[in-house]
Scaffold this motif. Structure first.
Motif, PDB file in Angstrom:
ATOM      1  N   ASN A  35      86.048  45.645  -2.228  1.00 35.50           N
ATOM      2  CA  ASN A  35      85.960  44.369  -2.936  1.00 35.50           C
ATOM      3  C   ASN A  35      85.354  44.504  -4.324  1.00 35.50           C
ATOM      4  O   ASN A  35      85.124  43.508  -4.997  1.00 35.50           O
ATOM      5  N   LYS A  98      86.633  36.614  -7.660  1.00 34.02           N
ATOM      6  CA  LYS A  98      87.916  36.739  -6.977  1.00 34.02           C
ATOM      7  C   LYS A  98      88.268  35.450  -6.242  1.00 34.02           C
ATOM      8  O   LYS A  98      87.394  34.819  -5.654  1.00 34.02           O
ATOM      9  N   ASP A 102      91.970  36.920  -2.311  1.00 37.18           N
ATOM     10  CA  ASP A 102      91.885  38.323  -2.738  1.00 37.18           C
ATOM     11  C   ASP A 102      90.707  39.073  -2.129  1.00 37.18           C
ATOM     12  O   ASP A 102      90.512  40.257  -2.419  1.00 37.18           O
ATOM     13  N   THR A 104      88.893  41.231   0.494  1.00 38.01           N
ATOM     14  CA  THR A 104      89.359  42.202   1.477  1.00 38.01           C
ATOM     15  C   THR A 104      88.374  42.283   2.628  1.00 38.01           C
ATOM     16  O   THR A 104      87.224  42.707   2.446  1.00 38.01           O
ATOM     17  N   GLN A 120      92.330  45.177   6.970  1.00 38.76           N
ATOM     18  CA  GLN A 120      92.964  45.976   5.926  1.00 38.76           C
ATOM     19  C   GLN A 120      93.093  47.416   6.382  1.00 38.76           C
ATOM     20  O   GLN A 120      92.179  48.036   6.735  1.00 38.76           O
TER      21      GLN A 120
END
Length: 120
Positions: A35, A98, A102, A104, A120
């Protein structure tokens, strides 16, 4: 700067303090790296552990990484029949520019099965 939340989890191979620190440290490192975050971006981290983990507090891993001035708390997950054993989860509150989409979320190893929709 917006406040965002990022999730993560890791399943431990065994209930051992050193192993927990290593695996939770790897989880925290992955969350930060994926991130683009530093410890200064952290607001707080909530750790949970399944009831079969007794060897240490998951937050110890954060302190070993140098995350020393961020509020941390540990709690126990619900003891649900059939739930994945030996899992440490995190919910980190962060400051980030972010968009929420977006962020993660990081589920390492077998814990990826917990949230296939966002792992992820």
């Amino acid at each position: 700067m917006a406040v965002r939340a990022v999730r993560g989890a890791v399943q431990l191979e065994r209930d051992d303090a050193g192993h927990m620190a290593e695996q939770v440290g790897a989880l925290l490192t992955a969350v930060l790296e994926r991130n683009g975050l530093t410890a200064d971006d952290l607001i707080s981290i909530w750790f949970t552990a399944t009831p079969d983990l007794h060897s240490d507090f998951p937050a110890v891993a954060a302190r070993r990484l140098g995350i020393v001035d961020v509020p941390l708390i540990c709690a126990q997950e619900l003891d649900i029949e059939g739930a994945m054993p030996r899992v440490v989860r995190i919910l980190a509150h962060i400051e980030s520019d972010k968009p929420r989409a977006d962020i993660t979320h990081v589920y390492l190893g077998a814990a990826a099965a917990l949230r296939k929709d966002i792992a992820q």
